[in-house]
Scaffold this active site. Structure first.
Site, mmCIF file in Angstrom:
data_model
loop_
_atom_site.group_PDB
_atom_site.id
_atom_site.type_symbol
_atom_site.label_atom_id
_atom_site.label_comp_id
_atom_site.label_asym_id
_atom_site.label_seq_id
_atom_site.Cartn_x
_atom_site.Cartn_y
_atom_site.Cartn_z
ATOM 1 C CG HIS A 90 -9.698 -1.525 -2.763
ATOM 2 N ND1 HIS A 90 -8.525 -1.951 -3.661
ATOM 3 C CD2 HIS A 90 -9.017 -0.822 -2.011
ATOM 4 C CE1 HIS A 90 -7.447 -1.491 -2.924
ATOM 5 N NE2 HIS A 90 -7.767 -0.459 -1.998
ATOM 6 C CG ASP A 91 -8.653 2.752 -3.482
ATOM 7 O OD1 ASP A 91 -9.423 2.752 -2.622
ATOM 8 O OD2 ASP A 91 -7.462 2.428 -3.719
ATOM 9 C CG ASP A 134 -2.054 0.908 1.246
ATOM 10 O OD1 ASP A 134 -2.780 0.897 0.454
ATOM 11 O OD2 ASP A 134 -1.891 1.936 2.217
HETATM 12 C C1 NOJ Z 1 -4.613 2.885 -0.993
HETATM 13 C C2 NOJ Z 1 -5.838 2.068 -0.651
HETATM 14 O O1 NOJ Z 1 -5.843 1.197 -1.927
HETATM 15 C C3 NOJ Z 1 -6.813 2.835 -0.284
HETATM 16 O O2 NOJ Z 1 -8.031 1.906 -0.289
HETATM 17 C C4 NOJ Z 1 -6.679 3.209 1.093
HETATM 18 O O3 NOJ Z 1 -7.890 3.807 1.466
HETATM 19 C C5 NOJ Z 1 -5.383 4.119 1.082
HETATM 20 N N1 NOJ Z 1 -4.088 3.549 0.435
HETATM 21 C C6 NOJ Z 1 -4.817 4.299 2.641
HETATM 22 O O4 NOJ Z 1 -4.347 3.033 2.838
#
Ligand code: NOJ
Length: 558
Positions: free
Chosen positions: A327-328, A205
């Site tokens: 997921h984002d 991450d």
């Molecule tokens: C990137 C991750 O893909 C996201 O879902 C997360 O909210 C942020 N990093 C913070 O860890």
């Protein structure tokens, strides 16, 4: 070419653990649920045939940010299972030849992590320096002008000790201080801990956020930007050279074990940063995310240019990695789909699974799961809640996997943690499984084609010059075969001239059901995705040198 590593030849399937399959009827997906659903992924004739799974974070977490707020790095959150469940999952996956990658959140912890509780307890606590604490500037101004990715200052004032702590993301996710050798040592040890358990690798991450400028220099400003974060050029709070060294350290840890892989989320608007994290291909990460690709709208030219840029800039031994969903992001079926969503989803899948590189498929993408509308009262994502009613929340891409038309979509017998999308009755594994014309069946065919054809897995990639507007066309070629991929992004017929070295091409897969071979030109149906192979070996003269494979062979020897 049998010795090519799995993370180059394989297809990775991203599982949002809370949303995949609930084995114990508590409304949360869990590790046992994944074991029960492995047939969908690999191991049987009717499986998708993926090669690795990447699990969203499963560590102990208050779940303020989908598990990206870790409160204990060495324990599994009970809602997802136990260490024994993970061991069983590893065995079950490895038995089927499937690798397991975990999400590793190294940049920040949850504010509920005992390290942070200690750190914020007093200025002289021995964990104080594990996080980034600074005095504010006069007039109650934070230490500098850095902004959090989500919104506002990246500094949070803490009354107890009268200092600010730094958080690149949300205030409840304080950044670890990687300049502290104890932190660095501990986090490398966390990686080692899971590798010793038999995990095959990590998705890292925000790997380019581990370090910030030591002198806290403000970022240069941009003149025009749609939101404040984008009005800064993030040259001092992200992508510091020290983060590259951390990537190299992590690589050394991974290399203590055999066949492990590191895949980095390099969050940046500079594609050069993505490439930098690959180093020379052997000294940093194995794969890194290329955001230019995923930021494209529905445009053949846009995707072609993004791919060409990466092909031109990859280091000698580097290997591309592509995805369209995670997921984002708003699910690609909705984001790219428009009025022809189903046809476009097939074109997109064909592109994803036939480009040179490692593809990542996000759970439900193979079904055409749509971006769900989540009622305000059911929202979980802090970003969605904060900015409601703006449609920026990420919950819509995280709804339960649609297994069947039964209540709860076959995901759970209880009320799921996020509502099931209402499309589940028509769009689910059970229905698509039985329909040879479904998107799921198309994914299966593509994955089979990848398995059967080394050119699609490992071959070099060359753009087919002179393709008409709205067509993305390329060849894939290795020592033993040559294929062409023609993708019509438009709703009109398009004529593509095929490379001259070959006299006759036969269709391997076509969304238009094409059966006749093509000669020197081919008329694509609207939104047709077509994979061609050279009809007979004698008709094909390899266009030597075959750059991709031979370049990689050299890397392996070195
Ligand atoms: C990137 C991750 O893909 C996201 O879902 C997360 O909210 C942020 N990093 C913070 O860890």
């Amino acid at each position: 070419m049998p010795d090519r590593p799995w993370w180059q030849t394989g297809v990775i399937y991203q599982i949002a653990v809370p949303s995949f399959a609930d084995s114990n009827g508590d409304g949360w997906g869990d590790l046992r649920g994944i074991i029960e659903r492995l047939d969908h992924l690999a191991g049987t004739d009717s499986s998708l045939g993926i090669d690795a799974i990447w699990l969203s974070p499963i560590n102990v977490t208050p779940f303020g940010d989908f598990g990206y707020d870790v409160a204990d790095y060495r324990t599994i959150d009970p809602r997802f299972g136990t260490m024994a469940d993970l061991q069983d999952l590893l065995v079950a996956c490895h038995d089927r030849g499937v690798r397991v990658m975990m999400d590793l959140v190294l940049n920040h912890t949850s504010e509920a992590h005992p390290w942070f509780t200690q750190s914020r307890s007093s200025r002289d606590n021995h964990k104080r320096d594990w996080y980034v604490w600074r005095d504010g500037r006069p007039h109650r101004r934070p230490p500098n002008e850095w902004l959090a990715v989500v919104e506002g200052s990246a500094w949070q004032y803490d009354h107890a000790t009268g200092q600010y702590y730094y958080h690149a993301f949300l205030p409840f996710q304080p950044d670890l201080n990687w300049r502290n050798p104890e932190v660095r040592h501990e986090m490398l040890d966390v990686a080692r801990f899971w590798l010793e358990k038999g995990v095959d690798g990590f998705r890292l991450d925000l790997v380019n956020f581990l370090y910030e400028d030591e002198r806290l220099r403000d970022n240069p400003r941009r003149r025009f930007a749609v939101r404040p974060y984008l009005a800064q050029r993030h040259v001092h709070d992200a992508s510091q050279p020290e983060s590259l060294k951390a990537a190299a350290d992590l690589r050394r840890v991974a290399d203590e074990f055999s066949e492990r892989a590191l895949m980095g989320e390099v969050f940046t608007d500079r594609p050069e940063d993505c490439v930098a994290y690959l180093g020379d291909g052997a000294d940093r990460l194995h794969l890194s995310f290329y955001l230019e690709f995923v930021r494209q709208r529905w445009s053949a030219e846009g995707f072609r240019n993004a791919v060409q840029w990466l092909e031109d800039h990859l280091p000698g031994c580097g290997w591309p990695c592509y995805y369209l969903d995670n997921h984002d992001l708003v699910r690609s079926y909705t984001r790219l789909g428009g009025w022809s969503a189903d046809a476009r989803a097939r074109v997109a899948a064909t592109m994803l699974l036939t480009l040179r590189g490692t593809p990542i498929v996000y759970y439900g993408q193979e079904l055409g799961m749509v971006q769900s509308r989540i009622p305000r009262g059911r929202m979980r994502d802090p970003v969605g809640r904060r900015f409601w009613p703006l449609p920026v929340g990420r919950d819509g891409a995280r709804t339960p996997m649609q297994w069947s038309g039964d209540t709860g979509a076959g995901f759970s017998t209880a009320e799921p943690w996020l509502p099931v999308d209402r499309s589940y009755r028509k769009r689910n594994v059970a229905i698509e499984d039985a329909d040879p014309g479904s998107l799921l069946s198309w994914y299966r065919q593509l994955l089979r084609a990848r398995r059967d054809h080394p050119a699609l897995r490992e071959g070099s990639l060359r753009m087919i010059g002179g393709a008409p507007r709205h067509v993305f066309a390329y060849t894939r070629e290795c020592e033993v075969e040559r294929m062409a991929v023609l993708l019509n992004f438009s709703g009109c017929e398009k004529v593509v001239r095929l490379p001259e070295a070959t006299r006759s091409w036969s269709p391997l897969l076509s969304t238009a059901g094409r059966a006749q071979p093509c000669g020197s030109a081919c008329t694509l149906a609207p939104h047709e995705a077509l994979i061609l192979e050279v009809c007979s070996r004698s008709a094909w003269v390899p266009t030597a040198p075959v750059s991709g494979p031979s370049r990689l062979a050299r890397c392996r020897r070195a």
